[in-house]
Design an enzyme around this catalytic site. Sequence first.
Site, PDB file in Angstrom:
ATOM      1  N   TYR A   1      48.420  17.694  40.516  1.00 29.75           N
ATOM      2  CA  TYR A   1      47.678  18.297  39.519  1.00 29.75           C
ATOM      3  C   TYR A   1      47.771  17.684  38.706  1.00 29.75           C
ATOM      4  CZ  TYR A   1      49.777  22.568  36.903  1.00 29.75           C
ATOM      5  OH  TYR A   1      49.591  23.804  36.419  1.00 29.75           O
TER       6      TYR A   1
ATOM      7  N   ARG B   1      36.478  28.370  34.958  1.00 28.92           N
ATOM      8  CA  ARG B   1      37.117  27.576  33.315  1.00 28.92           C
ATOM      9  C   ARG B   1      37.843  26.678  34.741  1.00 28.92           C
ATOM     10  NH1 ARG B   1      41.672  26.388  32.365  1.00 28.92           N
ATOM     11  NH2 ARG B   1      42.466  28.537  30.986  1.00 28.92           N
TER      12      ARG B   1
ATOM     13  N   LYS C   1      48.148  24.040  42.791  1.00 30.53           N
ATOM     14  CA  LYS C   1      49.077  25.123  42.303  1.00 30.53           C
ATOM     15  C   LYS C   1      49.658  25.136  43.355  1.00 30.53           C
ATOM     16  CE  LYS C   1      47.557  25.937  37.830  1.00 30.53           C
ATOM     17  NZ  LYS C   1      48.718  26.323  36.365  1.00 30.53           N
TER      18      LYS C   1
ATOM     19  N   GLU D   1      43.896  32.594  38.076  1.00 30.79           N
ATOM     20  CA  GLU D   1      44.007  31.398  37.820  1.00 30.79           C
ATOM     21  C   GLU D   1      42.950  30.755  37.357  1.00 30.79           C
ATOM     22  OE1 GLU D   1      47.001  29.479  37.814  1.00 30.79           O
ATOM     23  OE2 GLU D   1      45.949  28.237  36.259  1.00 30.79           O
ATOM     24  N   ASP D   2      42.822  30.344  36.040  1.00 32.99           N
ATOM     25  CA  ASP D   2      41.096  29.487  35.433  1.00 32.99           C
ATOM     26  C   ASP D   2      40.119  30.562  35.496  1.00 32.99           C
ATOM     27  OD1 ASP D   2      43.191  27.098  34.537  1.00 32.99           O
ATOM     28  OD2 ASP D   2      41.957  26.394  36.148  1.00 32.99           O
TER      29      ASP D   2
ATOM     30  N   ASP E   1      48.432  33.260  35.421  1.00 34.96           N
ATOM     31  CA  ASP E   1      49.069  32.201  35.108  1.00 34.96           C
ATOM     32  C   ASP E   1      48.815  31.470  33.552  1.00 34.96           C
ATOM     33  OD1 ASP E   1      50.854  30.025  35.381  1.00 34.96           O
ATOM     34  OD2 ASP E   1      49.425  28.706  35.981  1.00 34.96           O
ATOM     35  N   ASP E   2      47.148  31.827  33.008  1.00 34.54           N
ATOM     36  CA  ASP E   2      46.682  31.239  31.959  1.00 34.54           C
ATOM     37  C   ASP E   2      47.025  31.599  30.482  1.00 34.54           C
ATOM     38  OD1 ASP E   2      45.012  28.874  33.166  1.00 34.54           O
ATOM     39  OD2 ASP E   2      44.295  30.353  33.720  1.00 34.54           O
TER      40      ASP E   2
ATOM     41  N   ASN F   1      44.113  20.586  28.703  1.00 36.59           N
ATOM     42  CA  ASN F   1      44.345  19.724  30.288  1.00 36.59           C
ATOM     43  C   ASN F   1      42.613  19.520  30.487  1.00 36.59           C
ATOM     44  OD1 ASN F   1      46.883  19.554  30.960  1.00 36.59           O
ATOM     45  ND2 ASN F   1      46.619  21.883  31.588  1.00 36.59           N
TER      46      ASN F   1
ATOM     47  N   ASN G   1      53.769  22.981  30.343  1.00 33.20           N
ATOM     48  CA  ASN G   1      52.350  23.082  31.468  1.00 33.20           C
ATOM     49  C   ASN G   1      53.019  24.561  31.825  1.00 33.20           C
ATOM     50  OD1 ASN G   1      51.192  23.139  33.893  1.00 33.20           O
ATOM     51  ND2 ASN G   1      49.274  21.631  33.041  1.00 33.20           N
TER      52      ASN G   1
HETATM   53  N1  LIG Z   1      49.694  23.164  29.383  1.00 36.44           N
HETATM   54  C1  LIG Z   1      48.585  24.672  29.880  1.00 36.44           C
HETATM   55  O1  LIG Z   1      50.484  24.454  30.524  1.00 36.44           O
HETATM   56  C2  LIG Z   1      47.661  25.174  29.674  1.00 36.44           C
HETATM   57  C3  LIG Z   1      46.510  24.346  29.092  1.00 36.44           C
HETATM   58  N2  LIG Z   1      45.873  25.061  29.826  1.00 36.44           N
HETATM   59  C4  LIG Z   1      44.136  24.520  28.409  1.00 36.44           C
HETATM   60  O2  LIG Z   1      43.942  25.395  27.232  1.00 36.44           O
HETATM   61  C5  LIG Z   1      42.518  25.213  27.199  1.00 36.44           C
HETATM   62  C6  LIG Z   1      41.971  26.386  27.012  1.00 36.44           C
HETATM   63  O3  LIG Z   1      42.093  27.524  27.894  1.00 36.44           O
HETATM   64  P1  LIG Z   1      41.098  28.794  27.241  1.00 36.44           P
HETATM   65  O4  LIG Z   1      41.330  29.285  26.558  1.00 36.44           O
HETATM   66  O5  LIG Z   1      41.533  29.227  28.628  1.00 36.44           O
HETATM   67  O6  LIG Z   1      39.679  28.143  27.588  1.00 36.44           O
HETATM   68  P2  LIG Z   1      38.343  28.627  26.262  1.00 36.44           P
HETATM   69  O7  LIG Z   1      36.998  28.192  26.710  1.00 36.44           O
HETATM   70  O8  LIG Z   1      38.444  30.504  26.743  1.00 36.44           O
HETATM   71  O9  LIG Z   1      38.697  28.105  25.083  1.00 36.44           O
HETATM   72  C7  LIG Z   1      39.290  27.822  24.385  1.00 36.44           C
HETATM   73  C8  LIG Z   1      39.525  28.119  22.503  1.00 36.44           C
HETATM   74  O10 LIG Z   1      39.103  27.169  22.355  1.00 36.44           O
HETATM   75  C9  LIG Z   1      37.852  26.835  20.319  1.00 36.44           C
HETATM   76  N3  LIG Z   1      37.646  26.298  20.215  1.00 36.44           N
HETATM   77  C10 LIG Z   1      36.726  25.234  20.349  1.00 36.44           C
HETATM   78  N4  LIG Z   1      36.443  24.541  19.819  1.00 36.44           N
HETATM   79  C11 LIG Z   1      37.517  24.661  18.584  1.00 36.44           C
HETATM   80  C12 LIG Z   1      37.403  23.571  17.467  1.00 36.44           C
HETATM   81  N5  LIG Z   1      36.501  22.537  17.045  1.00 36.44           N
HETATM   82  N6  LIG Z   1      38.492  24.110  16.597  1.00 36.44           N
HETATM   83  C13 LIG Z   1      39.161  25.159  16.907  1.00 36.44           C
HETATM   84  N7  LIG Z   1      38.976  25.827  18.174  1.00 36.44           N
HETATM   85  C14 LIG Z   1      38.262  25.900  18.618  1.00 36.44           C
HETATM   86  C15 LIG Z   1      37.282  28.079  21.517  1.00 36.44           C
HETATM   87  O11 LIG Z   1      36.629  28.824  20.510  1.00 36.44           O
HETATM   88  C16 LIG Z   1      38.193  29.124  22.276  1.00 36.44           C
HETATM   89  O12 LIG Z   1      38.520  29.987  21.876  1.00 36.44           O
HETATM   90  C17 LIG Z   1      41.995  24.252  28.693  1.00 36.44           C
HETATM   91  O13 LIG Z   1      41.657  23.139  27.919  1.00 36.44           O
HETATM   92  C18 LIG Z   1      43.065  24.475  29.795  1.00 36.44           C
HETATM   93  O14 LIG Z   1      43.270  22.936  30.773  1.00 36.44           O
HETATM   94  C19 LIG Z   1      45.202  26.125  29.832  1.00 36.44           C
HETATM   95  C20 LIG Z   1      46.220  27.135  30.529  1.00 36.44           C
HETATM   96  C21 LIG Z   1      47.549  26.479  30.426  1.00 36.44           C
HETATM   97  C1  LIG Z   2      47.430  24.250  33.777  1.00 34.53           C
HETATM   98  C2  LIG Z   2      46.516  25.036  33.543  1.00 34.53           C
HETATM   99  O1  LIG Z   2      47.065  26.035  33.583  1.00 34.53           O
HETATM  100  C3  LIG Z   2      45.632  24.656  32.525  1.00 34.53           C
HETATM  101  O2  LIG Z   2      45.242  23.778  32.649  1.00 34.53           O
HETATM  102  O3  LIG Z   2      44.275  25.763  32.952  1.00 34.53           O
HETATM  103 MG   LIG Z   3      45.155  27.381  34.768  1.00 29.78          MG
END
Ligand SMILES: NC(=O)C1=CN([C@@H]2O[C@H](COP(=O)(O)OP(=O)(O)OC[C@H]3O[C@@H](n4cnc5c(N)ncnc54)[C@H](O)[C@@H]3O)[C@@H](O)[C@H]2O)C=CC1
Ligand SMILES: CC(=O)C(=O)O
Ligand SMILES: [Mg+2]
Length: 604
Positions: A143, A196, A214, A285-286, A308-309, A452, A497
């Site tokens: 993962y 994504r 997953k 997912e993603d 999930d996201d 991530n 996570n």
């Molecule tokens: N820890 C966890 O369980 C999870 C983590 N994630 C992580 O979250 C991240 C984002 O996922 P999404 O929302 O789907 O991506 P996304 O690409 O749709 O959103 C990213 C956001 O960050 C903003 N952004 C970019 N540069 C920026 C900056 N310098 N300052 C402020 N905001 C900025 C963008 O404008 C956008 O609104 C990914 O890396 C993903 O791996 C996602 C789901 C679960």
């Molecule tokens: C953990 C997860 O779902 C993500 O980074 O998109």
């Molecule tokens: Mg995800």
Amino acid sequence: MLASKQICTIRNCRLLAAAGRTNFRFLSTSDDVAVEGEWAGCKRSFMAPLRVAARGADILYNPLYNKGTAFKSGERDRLGFRGLLPSRAMNIHSQKARFLLALRAETSAIKKNIMLEDLHDRNETLYHRVLVDHIEEMAPLIYTPTVGQACLEFGARFRRPRGMYFSEEDRGHMAAMVYNWPHKDVHVIVVTDGSRILGLGDLGANGMGIPIGKLSLYCAAGGIAPHRVLPVVLDAGTDNKELLNDEFYMGTQQPRLQGDRYWNLVDEFMQAVRFRWPNVLVQFEDFSSNVAQTLLDKYRDDHLCFNDDIQGTGATALAGLLSALRARGEKVTSLGDQRIVIAGAGSAGIGIGQVLKQAMMEQGKSEKEATNTFFICDHKGLLGKERCHELNPEQQEFARDEDSGLPLLDVVKKYKPTILLGVTAVGGLFTRELISEMSVNCERPIIFPLSNPTAKAECTAEQAYEWSHGRCIFASGSPFDAVEMDDGRIFSPSQCNNMYVFPGLGLGATVCGATRVTDRMLFVAAEALATFVSEDDLKRGRVFPPITSIREVSHRIAVAVVKEALRENLATRVREKDALDLDSFVAQKMYYPEYVPLVEKTFV
Ligand SMILES: NC(=O)C1=CN([C@@H]2O[C@H](COP(=O)(O)OP(=O)(O)OC[C@H]3O[C@@H](n4cnc5c(N)ncnc54)[C@H](O)[C@@H]3O)[C@@H](O)[C@H]2O)C=CC1
Ligand SMILES: CC(=O)C(=O)O
Ligand SMILES: [Mg+2]
């Protein structure tokens, strides 16, 4: 709760083992070695056989049936493959020990991932047993973070297919195609369009690594049997230029479908899987944020599905924040009194905002009060009313009256948040200045860089502790090692996570035959997860339970979800007597990887 190393019955062992408990011993031991505190090492006098429609070498090449060298003599005769294996029969313990020896001799994480996937392709029982028994060591390999690299290299190291792919070429055939999947009883599908993948962007069909990873967690951490899961890629093309020009890319080499062509592909896929498996849980997912919410809204009211996201991440962050408030000595009901900055306004950022807002309203805040708690920034700064024309409806809900476009650092300086969450996929966004500022304003700032894989984390654990002088409460999307401060204090950071929520949510929703996944199911899942965090965890600076207790966590979440489904009249598969003891009902349904005797189907 049973006393330490209590000896108990088969039924209790099964329940406890399914829930991941290890402080018991099986009642009878017969000829196999009984490993104290471990269910699967004990031989039972009765073990229901698995009836298989296969014989001879076909069994050895079927990873769901294959036990490799652990087939016993009688079984080799009964199933017709005597002589096709070396003579000496081993057991799952010695096989696991041999595998671990080889795995631990390897130093590269991606090579370990390949070894694990090879095992997955050969012997699913042993693979899942390795995950269950060593989840802390294995989760980062199958993962995040390693799965990110595995997706980047997916094409280059493709060996055997796993899962299903649907593309525009398949239009008109999907309802028939789903019958090509060799297992008739699928309970959980994880589907991505690869647009994504983690914080790595559009990886097209190479995103298949994510549903596979997953679903491995669904089996090992959530107790869903491996023949009941199906990883899927909706191959709608890719806008990744490198992949479009890569002669070895295996997905559809054309720009992403847009508009009706995209939605028609998604819709036919959804109809097809619902046709063959009407009760299947579909986890989105993603999917990139421009489609993720629409996709969820399109299907959530008439099918068992969730994103999930958006939802899983929201529930996980809520659980972490409730525990962090406890760690600060504050009431969990003070969530609505916090000032929360979320950096990132994509599906993860807005999903977290939505779930936290709902929780605050459950705790008695009005919608306006709850909304006022949030300062959400994207790459153009604070979401504000002046920017509404460029925001989607979900983002608009969080748009502030003032300071539209204010940069993140200025937002922190001006509004003095108590909580800072990062979901931007911008590695290093949380600078020393930003974290110092958080610490000036708040005695114990809560700092969760959730992006991530590791390289995309907004800061590392070491940076957060160092720059806040060890005062922050930290959790990250990908795991970080413990940090030792100059003054000798040691912090063991938690992982925040969605892996803490989706296996239990999916288990609960499928075992009770829920017809929908509701917002309240996510809320109770978060509550169940938060209550699992002990005072001892909090003292060590941890706001999530240790990953080693993931099966117990999933069990508890599943029970909470089933209860909620019953309350909302959405559970279709819980009999009256099951409802009297939901703990056992759920535990009995949890898959545990152990070898069972095989019997050829035609002979039964
Ligand atoms: N820890 C966890 O369980 C999870 C983590 N994630 C992580 O979250 C991240 C984002 O996922 P999404 O929302 O789907 O991506 P996304 O690409 O749709 O959103 C990213 C956001 O960050 C903003 N952004 C970019 N540069 C920026 C900056 N310098 N300052 C402020 N905001 C900025 C963008 O404008 C956008 O609104 C990914 O890396 C993903 O791996 C996602 C789901 C679960
Ligand atoms: C953990 C997860 O779902 C993500 O980074 O998109
Ligand atoms: Mg995800």
